[in-house]
Design a protein around this motif. Structure first.
Motif, PDB file in Angstrom:
ATOM      1  N   PHE A  33       0.854  -1.198   0.000  1.00 41.20           N
ATOM      2  CA  PHE A  33       0.000   0.000   0.000  1.00 41.20           C
ATOM      3  C   PHE A  33       0.882   1.237   0.000  1.00 41.20           C
ATOM      4  N   THR A  34       0.281   2.377  -0.275  1.00 41.91           N
ATOM      5  CA  THR A  34       1.024   3.631  -0.206  1.00 41.91           C
ATOM      6  C   THR A  34       0.240   4.629   0.648  1.00 41.91           C
ATOM      7  N   VAL A  35       0.968   5.540   1.256  1.00 43.58           N
ATOM      8  CA  VAL A  35       0.345   6.627   2.003  1.00 43.58           C
ATOM      9  C   VAL A  35       0.974   7.919   1.522  1.00 43.58           C
ATOM     10  N   GLU A  36       0.127   8.859   1.113  1.00 43.35           N
ATOM     11  CA  GLU A  36       0.630  10.150   0.633  1.00 43.35           C
ATOM     12  C   GLU A  36       0.496  11.214   1.714  1.00 43.35           C
ATOM     13  N   ARG A  37       1.214  12.315   1.515  1.00 48.74           N
ATOM     14  CA  ARG A  37       1.053  13.468   2.406  1.00 48.74           C
ATOM     15  C   ARG A  37      -0.404  13.918   2.393  1.00 48.74           C
ATOM     16  N   GLY A  38      -0.919  14.277   3.564  1.00 44.07           N
ATOM     17  CA  GLY A  38      -2.313  14.709   3.640  1.00 44.07           C
ATOM     18  C   GLY A  38      -3.280  13.565   3.870  1.00 44.07           C
ATOM     19  N   GLU A  39      -2.730  12.357   3.979  1.00 38.76           N
ATOM     20  CA  GLU A  39      -3.588  11.198   4.198  1.00 38.76           C
ATOM     21  C   GLU A  39      -3.450  10.697   5.628  1.00 38.76           C
ATOM     22  N   VAL A  40      -4.569  10.268   6.198  1.00 41.59           N
ATOM     23  CA  VAL A  40      -4.512   9.578   7.487  1.00 41.59           C
ATOM     24  C   VAL A  40      -5.031   8.165   7.238  1.00 41.59           C
ATOM     25  N   LEU A  41      -4.135   7.218   7.373  1.00 40.29           N
ATOM     26  CA  LEU A  41      -4.510   5.838   7.083  1.00 40.29           C
ATOM     27  C   LEU A  41      -4.768   5.098   8.385  1.00 40.29           C
ATOM     28  N   GLY A  42      -5.964   4.553   8.518  1.00 41.70           N
ATOM     29  CA  GLY A  42      -6.295   3.742   9.690  1.00 41.70           C
ATOM     30  C   GLY A  42      -5.999   2.290   9.382  1.00 41.70           C
ATOM     31  N   PHE A  43      -5.263   1.675  10.286  1.00 40.64           N
ATOM     32  CA  PHE A  43      -4.839   0.298  10.073  1.00 40.64           C
ATOM     33  C   PHE A  43      -5.655  -0.556  11.031  1.00 40.64           C
ATOM     34  N   LEU A  44      -6.621  -1.282  10.486  1.00 39.87           N
ATOM     35  CA  LEU A  44      -7.541  -2.029  11.323  1.00 39.87           C
ATOM     36  C   LEU A  44      -7.262  -3.515  11.231  1.00 39.87           C
ATOM     37  N   GLY A  45      -7.637  -4.206  12.280  1.00 44.03           N
ATOM     38  CA  GLY A  45      -7.511  -5.659  12.208  1.00 44.03           C
ATOM     39  C   GLY A  45      -7.614  -6.259  13.576  1.00 44.03           C
TER      40      GLY A  45
END
Lengths: 247, 243
Positions: free
Chosen positions: B22-34
């Motif tokens: 996966f990728t995460v860009e500036r300005g993104e908030v990625l929630g990592f669930l599991g």
């Protein structure tokens, strides 16, 4: 430059860690009491009737056997127990800088403890006319001895998150390093082993290499011995830490 | 900012992380669930360079974590699971030490420490040792440490774990606020948190990514429009099988 700044920061933190907890004071008091006791009471400092510190230095390999692992046991096991190792090693710091920083901090602490034994030097100079060159060599040897022990403790402390295990394993390894060259043991060995073999075994002992310093002899081979014990043990520390991280 | 390609981590025969990209860009908030043990922490530890991957490639801000670990680590602020801290240090001493390792000196260091102390509300415990702190303060101290160099990338492993509802709310707002200018990855198993703070969600289960999209997209998968139902539908069969 950058490496040195990181090492300095770690040294400062570790040294601070000794002095903000009671460890430093307990250690210093016990170390000084024991050196005094062994030098003057067990070592018959006064009855010897000679102006030297033989009765002082001769006990160091045995004294350090228990005291140095007590200083070194927390170095890495504490980091692992608290989980701070994850913080430390995700900083822009290499594993080597962290290992060297921690080692130097504890070595400096041991050097401080050793420096605080200065009253025996004053005493022997006041009572007689000792060869201060021999005494200086003894101090250099003792410091190297402490460094070699400490590197081994550093290694065993990286093996486990349990400080007690780290301490015991370290003492056992150091005991082996002492006994391989301890005169009663080498005498026993030479009764049934080839003298060449005995010599090789003894060459691995800290006793053999510490002896020269006590007599005031600065032999390059002894320096190399202690430096290689430190180098090897610290390298092994790095390998162990890497191994844990690789899972 | 963060690019992960075919990441695999094996512990013995067990694949903790199995082909994750996966990728995460500036300005993104990625929630990592599991669910617990799904591989969230392992993935984060690999991104931050704490453990090496078995295979795959991680690039942080253009630096390969395996080849230029220091350059990559400089860009990342990391809050590990359980928010560790040196028990015998004061909050102030700890933050100063971390700032020092981040290469901050003199006035800049002072300023950085003051900034995060204010940001994480640590004024009252500044000269207390970390082992005397309550869980909430300990957590915020570690959070402060991760922000000290104002990193472009934030990796946070359960940033709201052990906080009271007010503190949770504050941290969530903080994440949302910082998300505008940073690339943020955080793991959680609190679903409302994802809806409150994330611009994108990845659900990971038994080492594999099983869903990837905006909270809205994921919610649309359930007839009632609830994230919880989606999460259960995706991850529950596996959890049941394990028992």
């Amino acid at each position: 430059m950058n490496a040195w700044t990181n090492i300095k920061a770690i040294v400062k933190r570790e040294l601070g860690g000794y002095f903000t907890s009671p460890i430093a004071y307990v250690f210093l008091v016990i170390f000084l009491l024991l050196t005094g006791f062994f030098t003057f009471t067990v070592g018959n400092f006064f009855e010897r009737g000679e102006a030297s510190l033989v009765s002082f230095f001769t006990w160091h390999p045995w004294l350090y056997l228990f005291l140095v692992p007590a200083v070194g046991m927390r170095l890495w096991s504490e980091e692992r127990r608290l989980g701070t190792i994850e913080l430390l090693l995700t900083m822009p710091v290499t594993t080597w800088q962290a290992i060297v920083g921690k080692f130097l901090a504890s070595w400096l602490f041991l050097a401080l403890a050793l420096a605080l034994t200065f009253p025996v030097v004053i005493t022997v100079n006041w009572l007689g006319d000792p060869d201060n060159g021999v005494i200086a060599a003894g101090y250099v040897g003792s410091l190297l001895l402490a460094g070699a022990y400490l590197a081994v403790s550093c290694m065993t402390s990286a093996m486990t998150r349990n400080q007690v295990i780290s301490f015991i394993v370290s003492v056992v390894i150091l005991l082996f390093l002492i006994l391989a060259g301890f005169t009663p043991v080498t005498d026993l060995l030479s009764r049934f082993a080839n003298p060449r073999v005995v010599e090789v075994v003894a060459a691995f002992s800290v006793m053999t290499h510490f002896e020269g310093f006590q007599r005031g002899v600065l032999d390059l081979r002894d320096f190399i011995f202690f430096a290689s014990v430190m180098g090897f043990a610290l390298f092994a520390t790095g390998v162990i830490i890497r191994g844990h991280r690789a899972g | 900012m963060i690019k992960i390609e075919n990441l695999v981590k094996a512990f013995g025969p067990k694949l903790a992380v199995n082909d994750v990209s996966f990728t995460v860009e500036r300005g993104e908030v990625l929630g990592f669930l599991g669910p617990n043990g799904a591989g969230k922490s392992t993935t984060m530890r690999m991104v931050t360079g704490f453990i090496p991957p078995t295979s795959g490639k991680i690039t942080v801000g253009g630096h390969d974590v395996a080849e230029e670990p220091l350059a990559a680590k400089r860009l990342i602020g990391y809050l590990p699971e359980n928010a560790p801290g040196y028990a015998d240090m004061t909050v102030h001493g700890f933050l100063n030490f971390m700032a020092e390792l981040r290469g901050l000196k003199g006035g800049a260091r002072k300023q950085a420490v003051n900034r995060v102390v204010e940001l994480c509300f640590l004024e009252n415990v500044l000269y207390q040792t970390i082992d005397t702190l309550s869980k909430g303060y300990k957590h915020r101290t570690c959070l402060a440490q991760s922000l000290i160099h104002d990193p472009g990338i934030l990796v946070m492993d359960e940033p709201t774990d052990g906080l009271d509802p007010n503190q949770k709310h504050e941290v969530r707002n903080l994440i949302k606020h910082m998300g505008a200018s940073k690339a943020i990855v955080f793991s959680t198993h609190i679903l409302e948190e994802v809806e409150a703070a994330c611009s994108r969600v990845i659900i990971i289960d038994r080492g594999r990514i099983v869903a990837n999209g905006t909270p809205q997209e994921l919610k649309a998968r359930s007839p009632e429009g609830r994230l919880e139902d989606v999460f259960r539908a995706i991850t529950l069969p596996d959890t049941v099988k394990e028992h």
